[in-house]
Structure formats: structure tokens, C-alpha cells
Design a protein around this motif. Structure first.
Motif: not given
Length: 90
Positions: A12-14, A19-20, A38-42
Motif C-alpha cells: 500500500y502506498g508504494a 510496489a513489491g 495489499l501489504l501495509l509497511d509496519v
């Protein structure tokens, strides 16, 4: 390939061209709703930070500027479950 398949596994947001997921980052999966898969960077998020995130999206109920609300799943910080959409703030 439909839109859901295209988005799955992307961050998400990349930037769309890159976007990988990256090996040096930590991600949580968004489950349900318009951002499902989607993956969220945490990476920099701690367990004490807010458990809820409102992510801007054009594909939710409120269209451009709207937000989809996701809440960290109890006992599983690697998944955020969809709780609904909200209109964007002005």
C-alpha cells in the motif's frame, strides 16, 4: 487478471513500478474491504501505536479521497481487518 489479483501482494502506498515487498521491511496484510491482499509497511510501528489505520483509497465506498479503516487483529500484528469506509476529511 482482475483488479483484486493485480493488487494482491503489493505494498500500500508504494510506487506502482516498485510496489513489491522489500526484504528489509516488515509488513502486515490488509484483510477484507477494498484493499484486501495489499501489504501495509509496519516496520517502524510498535505494538503500542494505534491499532487502527484509515488508509486513503479511490476504490472504497466514498470514491476518491475516501478512506478504508483497518484494525490490527488481536493477537496477530501481521494482519489488519477491514472495519468499513469513511468519507475523506476536508
Amino acid at each position: 487478471m482482475d483488479e483484486a489479483e493485480f493488487l494482491r501482494g503489493r505494498v500500500y502506498g508504494a510506487d506502482h513500478d516498485d510496489a513489491g515487498p522489500r526484504p528489509d521491511r516488515v509488513y502486515a496484510e490488509l484483510v477484507g474491504g477494498p484493499l484486501d491482499g495489499l501489504l501495509l509497511d509496519v516496520t517502524d510501528r510498535t505494538e503500542r501505536e494505534p491499532r487502527e489505520v484509515a488508509l486513503t483509497t479511490e476504490i472504497g465506498r466514498y470514491g476518491p479521497g475516501g478512506r478504508s479503516v483497518y484494525v490490527r487483529r488481536g493477537g496477530d500484528g501481521r494482519r489488519f481487518d477491514w472495519r468499513g469506509d469513511t468519507p475523506g476529511t476536508s
